[in-house]
Every structure is written in C-alpha cells, then in structure tokens.
Design an enzyme around this catalytic site. Structure first.
Site, PDB file in Angstrom:
ATOM      1  N   HIS A 149     -40.317  37.051 108.474  1.00  0.00           N
ATOM      2  CA  HIS A 149     -39.564  35.802 108.368  1.00  0.00           C
ATOM      3  C   HIS A 149     -40.567  34.697 108.076  1.00  0.00           C
ATOM      4  O   HIS A 149     -41.676  34.701 108.609  1.00  0.00           O
ATOM      5  CB  HIS A 149     -38.786  35.505 109.653  1.00  0.00           C
ATOM      6  CG  HIS A 149     -37.975  34.246 109.575  1.00  0.00           C
ATOM      7  ND1 HIS A 149     -37.164  33.963 108.505  1.00  0.00           N
ATOM      8  CD2 HIS A 149     -37.868  33.181 110.413  1.00  0.00           C
ATOM      9  CE1 HIS A 149     -36.578  32.788 108.700  1.00  0.00           C
ATOM     10  NE2 HIS A 149     -37.003  32.289 109.840  1.00  0.00           N
ATOM     11  N   ASP A 192     -38.433  25.236 110.590  1.00  0.00           N
ATOM     12  CA  ASP A 192     -37.789  26.341 109.878  1.00  0.00           C
ATOM     13  C   ASP A 192     -36.509  25.846 109.222  1.00  0.00           C
ATOM     14  O   ASP A 192     -35.510  25.596 109.896  1.00  0.00           O
ATOM     15  CB  ASP A 192     -37.478  27.479 110.855  1.00  0.00           C
ATOM     16  CG  ASP A 192     -37.044  28.748 110.136  1.00  0.00           C
ATOM     17  OD1 ASP A 192     -36.803  28.688 108.912  1.00  0.00           O
ATOM     18  OD2 ASP A 192     -36.948  29.798 110.793  1.00  0.00           O
ATOM     19  N   CYS A 218     -35.417  33.158 103.125  1.00  0.00           N
ATOM     20  CA  CYS A 218     -36.323  32.431 104.009  1.00  0.00           C
ATOM     21  C   CYS A 218     -37.566  31.902 103.313  1.00  0.00           C
ATOM     22  O   CYS A 218     -37.967  30.750 103.532  1.00  0.00           O
ATOM     23  CB  CYS A 218     -36.684  33.282 105.224  1.00  0.00           C
ATOM     24  SG  CYS A 218     -37.660  34.772 104.864  1.00  0.00           S
TER      25      CYS A 218
END
Length: 683
Positions: A332, A355, A274
């Site tokens: 995250h 994202d 991530c």
C-alpha cells in the site's frame, strides 16, 4: 515642481525566482516566490527623481479579501514574522528605485494581488502591480516546513521524477513516475485545487487564514486527491473494469492527470489506485513547497474491526478463500510530508503520514493524516490525526486458518508479516531506502540504504508451517522472471519416529495486490511416504505457458497443504510473489554533453522473452525533456525477437531528469517499463 508618476513596474522574475529556488516554474505567467524571504520589484518613475523627504510609498498586499498595508521603509532588516517593504538606502536609484517585499515565514500559501500607492505633495497615486504566488519555504529556518539538509530539499521539493515501489517485500518492483511539478499548468492547477476545496467554498476567509499551516493544507489536499466528498482529482477503481477510463497501471506521471482534471472543469479523472493517489499528492505538496516523499508499506493491513488481527482462510487443498472483511494488501502506498507539529509538541516534528486513498473517514471526510511517524512507532494512538489506523496497517497480526466446510483443520499465527518492509526512494539515488525502523522497533538493525537482499526480512512464518508431527516450508528457488519457469521447493520434515503417508496439494492463483486471489490456474497433487524423522525436499515448477496469459501485472499466491493420511492433520505453507517483467533498455547518445534547448537522440530497445508473439504501444515521456508524450506502435514481435525505436528530444530544464518509456502489450495485461536518468548541464 514637476509631478512624480510611476511609469512602469517590473517584477524581476528571473532574478527573484532564482533567489527563491522557483526558477523551474518558468512556464508560469506569475512571479513565484517563497515565504519568509524578500523579493524585488523595480519602479520606473517619470517627472522627477524620487525624494525620500517629501515622497513616500505604501504597498497593499491582498489574498482574497484579506489584506495588509505596509509603508516602504529604508531599513534593510527583514522580519520573518511580519510583512515588510523597504528600499536599500545604499543602492537607491532615484529614477528607477527597487523595492524589496518580504512576507512572514507563516504567511498563507496562495495567489496574491498587490498594489502600490505613491504619496507626494499631498496627492495619492495608485498603481496596480499584478500578482505573485507565495509558497512554503523549506529553506527558511522559521518556516514550519524547514528541512535542514540541501540534498533532502533537492529530493523532496525540486525532484520532478522518482520511483514508486510495488510487488512484494522479497521481490520489489521499482516503477518510474514523473511528478511533473514544473510542467506548464501544473502550478496553477495545484493552487486551484485549494480554491475548489469544500473548506474554501464554505468559508473563504477562514480557509485563507488557515493556509499558513501545513497541517491544515495537507488535510485539505489529502481529501481533494480523491473525489469521494468533493470535486477531487481522482476516482478510485479496484474492480478490474476500466472501460470508462484509464487503467491505473497505464499512468506514468501526475501531469496528465492534473491537466485532465483542470480541463474537465474539475470532474474526477478515472481511474486511480493507491500509488496513483499518492504520487499525485506528492506532486501537489512539492508544488506548494511542503517536502514530500512517496512511501510503500509491504503487507499492509486493512483492519476493519480495529482488533489488530487479520484472518486469512484456506481450503484443505490450499486455495485461498474470500471469507473475511479484513484484508492484507501486498503493498500500500501513501506519502510522508515533513513539518513541525506545534499542535502536538516538538517530539512529534518530522515526517507525517498522509494517505489520499479513500479507505476510512477522518473527521467525516475520506482523508488520512497527518499522523506523526514517531507517534506510530511509539503507539501514541490518542493523538490526531488517524494514528490508530496507520498503526494497524504496519502492526496487525495474521491468523491463518485451513477449513473443510466450516470445520477448522489447522490454525497458525504470523506476527512478522504485516509491515515487514517499509521503503521510499533514496535521496539522490534511483534505489530504495529502508525506513521500516522509523515505524516500528525491529529485531535486528539494518542499514539505512542497502541492497534488496539484505534489507528484506525473511522472518515471516507464512512460507512455513508446523504441526505436532510435520514441518513444511515453501521457498522459491530464485526470483521468478517473465518467460522462465517458476521453480520452487517444498521441504517436508517428519518430526516423529514413525513412517507417514501424506497427500501433497499445491495450488497457484493470480492475485491483485489489494484483493483475494482469483481462481486456480495451476495445481498439482500427489502422495509421498516419509520414513521416521525423514527430511526431504520436493521440487516443482510452473511453466510460462501456464501463467503468461493469466498473471500479467498481478501477483501469484502459491500454497501447499500437507495432509497426514494417518492423523488427518493438515499443515499449510504459502508464498506470494510477483514475476519480474522484462525491462526496456534506454540509451542516450552523447549523454555527458546534454544542455538545454539542444536536440538529443535516444534509443529504446525491447527483447520479447515470452513464448508467443507480442505487439503493443510504446509511450516515451520525460518532465523537463519532452513536451507531452511520444507514441509509437510496435508491430508483432516473435519470441526472442528484438525491436529498437529511435527518439529525439530537446531538454528544457537544467538538472537530473528522468526519461521513461512504457510498452503496453495488447495481448497481455502487462506493461513493460524502463527509465534512464539524464543529466542536463548548463550551457
């Protein structure tokens, strides 16, 4: 009368790029400018001087097959809504006239070609001038990415290094990252990313037209950073097996990734997780002129069934079980981009979540956002794009269940842990900024920028539990540090007026931030007797020899289960944390007199805190300071030993730059990092 001809055209690159704040793209062969502001080209004529009464000039600007033709006028009034070209009548040089070209503040981003047509005495002469790259302009009030504060523009557009935050909400880890947006080839690769996208391949005209809108651009980039639906930049890998590529923890900057992607003919780079996806996207957005920052959400919920509940299961001995498709990642990482949302209304302007980590499909493609942060806070889950998904990541509840086989022994609920702390790098400073209050209403206000101790909430019920008769709380006695014992305390309170005999089960498991814990590496069991209403504290520790070869860069899940031998009641308390790695120390000689193109010296120092010898490879890098990377092999270093490595570097760009070092240890799954901010002054 002599013929009038154009002998030469110069693009005045240094002057234009300084005016457009693109001078750091000096390695690019193209002129790089920002939309909504004029740039200057200079003509060298031959034959005779330019005569405005009988001579005229038109300029044709092209993006793909789209084009606009504009006459060169003598009005200096610039339009931010239309293309315009003009000469300044007060400073007109008839032999070497200058022409200013101004694009609208809503022009499409991309690489433009332009041509000049000279009309004189009924004749037309064409001169091919070349190319310029047009980027978004956060300095222009009419641009949809305009951000009103200069320090924020410096941070979110111009800063080529930063910090990515990992670990846990209580024990943050700041990882240095080099965004590399001004390194050779990065600008061209970011522009090619738009050309390689499925949107461009399907309909080039429509793609070029839509590139005026940062909402559209950001969705294209979000999808193109991962390779799940296209020829994207990065392949994700959360398996732990990285033999066919690079361990995501080994990357130190975006430049190497983007360079490898371009040189491979746009084959995905292996591998990303991530923070790598987010950091590379931040680079691309900053290159394109869209303000961008990397954001970490601690205890991020991955709610697969959209019920805003995450279930966690434990055995009766405190071992965490992999029983649920839902999960909570300790952290995250995504990005936020700043833009006006004309599609949603001005109340949704500002920071937008994007994202690029492939989790859920949005519009049939693995991308996420832009979701307005304001919409997440106000739970406007009917808005585009992907607001419900992000809302769940920061707001889901946790149900903790202790099982014996399929029988439920205890149940507890935590409504505070998910999204307990959300942060980004502070503007102008190498520390975190707490932005939790931007995403959710919090019980007590905290300062925007403050120390770690005061910003991290300790309201979570996870590290304590209670039944009708017993209360238990688990707390670390101090933040764990590599090479030292992990010391913790278990507080137990008998809530009844009768004595109790209780079994105590303690269990420690290594845990990757995105996954359920692996097998137990340490455990301790015992029996205690409690007097009526007694309040007691049990102290224990995990020695370095138990965790050093197991944990590496991973976290630890520590749990305690108390079993009442009389009533058979069980109560659980749990804590997840990381072990602070040692830091590399970097010292720069004569750091107050650093200027471009003058050789400098620095020293990197490492002291081995571990209980056994270590060896590894030291990598030193720095955007604007070092071209490429420097690699050094470190011989075996005994426990407590210190090693120094001297390096030389020659700064290339002015400004505050990051010199960073990474030591990858061969015998452990650990990377030791360090960074030093270096101020490069004008000579």
């Amino acid at each position: 009368m002599e013929d009038l001809n154009i002998k030469n055209v110069t693009l005045e690159k240094p002057e234009n790029q300084q005016r457009h704040r693109t001078e750091d793209f000096s390695s690019s062969k193209s002129l790089v400018v920002r939309r909504g502001a004029p740039f200057k080209i200079k003509l060298q004529l031959e034959g005779r001087p330019f005569n405005p009464k009988i001579d005229s000039i038109r300029i044709r600007v092209m993006l793909g097959r789209l084009y606009v033709v504009m006459p060169v006028t003598f009005s200096r009034k610039v339009s931010t809504t239309h293309w315009k070209a003009f000469m300044d009548p007060e400073s007109l040089d008839p032999i070497n006239p200058s022409i200013f070209i101004s694009s609208p503040a809503s022009a499409s981003v991309g690489c433009y070609r332009f041509q000049l047509y000279l009309y004189t005495q009924g004749k037309q002469r064409k001169r091919v001038l070349g190319r310029f790259v047009l980027l978004c302009n956060p300095w222009c009030q009419d641009d949809t990415v305009y951000i009103p504060f200069e320090d924020q523009r410096e941070e979110y557009i111009q800063n080529d290094s930063g910090l990515l935050f990992m670990g846990t909400a209580k024990t943050l880890v700041a990882r240095p990252w080099s965004f590399d947006q001004f390194e050779p080839g990065v600008l061209e690769t970011c522009l090619n990313l738009l050309q390689v996208s499925p949107q461009h391949q399907r309909n080039r005209r429509r793609d070029y037209l839509n590139r005026n809108n940062p909402v559209y651009i950001s969705r294209v980039v979000s999808a193109m950073i991962n390779c799940e639906d296209d020829r994207g930049v990065l392949k994700g890998n959360w398996s732990g097996d990285f033999k066919e590529g690079v361990n995501p923890s080994s990357w130190t900057g975006s430049g190497d990734i983007l360079k490898q992607w371009a040189e491979s003919g746009y084959s995905p780079v292996k591998y990303g997780q991530c923070w790598v996806f987010a950091a590379v996207m931040c680079t691309v957005m900053r290159v394109l002129g869209i303000p961008c920052r990397v954001v970490t959400n601690f205890n991020s919920a991955h709610d697969t069934n959209d019920n805003l509940v995450i279930e966690e299961f434990y055995s009766e001995n405190g071992k965490k079980l992999n029983r649920s498709k839902d999960s909570i990642w300790n952290f995250h990482v995504w990005v936020e981009c700043w833009m006006t949302r004309r599609d949603l209304g001005s109340e949704m302007d500002g920071w937008q979540v994007l994202d690029p980590t492939p989790q859920e499909r949005s519009g049939g493609v693995f991308c996420c956002g832009p979701a307005p942060v304001k919409a997440i806070k106000e739970r406007c889950i009917d808005l585009v794009y992907d607001v419900p998904f992000v809302y769940a990541e920061v707001n889901a509840d946790i149900h903790m269940i202790v099982l014996s086989g399929e029988r439920v022994l205890s149940f507890s609920k935590d409504t505070e842990r998910v999204g307990s702390f959300i942060c980004t790098k502070a503007v102008g400073y190498p520390r975190h900024q707490n932005i939790t209050g931007d995403y959710k209403y919090i019980k007590s206000p905290t300062s925007t920028i403050s120390s770690r101790a005061s910003t991290v909430s300790d309201d979570s019920t996870l590290n304590r539990g209670s039944s009708r008769s017993v209360f238990v709380a688990l707390n670390l006695e101090k933040p764990p540090v590599a090479g030292e014992p992990i010391r913790f305390a278990v507080r137990v309170i008998n809530k009844q007026r009768i004595p109790k005999k209780m079994k105590v089960h303690m269990n420690a498991q290594a845990k990757e931030y995105f996954n359920s814990p692996s097998d137990t590496f340490w455990e301790n069991h015992g029996v205690i007797t409690l007097a009526p209403m007694e309040d007691t504290i049990l102290h224990d520790q995990i020695l370095p020899a138990k965790y050093e070869d197991v944990v590496g860069d991973d976290l630890i899940n520590l749990a305690v289960v108390l079993e009442d031998l009389g009533s058979q009641e069980r109560v659980l308390a749990s804590e997840e944390f990381n072990i602070a790695s040692p830091q590399l120390n970097i010292q720069v000689a004569n750091e107050n007199s650093i200027v471009p193109h003058k050789k400098q010296t620095a020293t990197v120092t490492f002291t081995n805190p571990y209980s056994h010898p270590v060896r590894g490879v030291l990598t030193v890098a720095g955007a604007g300071l070092i071209q490429g990377k420097m690699l050094f092999r470190m011989p075996p270093l005994c426990p407590g030993g210190t090693v120094e490595q001297s390096i030389t570097f020659t700064p290339r760009l002015v400004g505050t730059k990051m010199l960073q070092a990474n030591l990858s240890l061969a015998s452990m799954r650990t990377n030791i990092r360090g960074f030093k901010m270096v101020s490069v002054n004008r000579a």
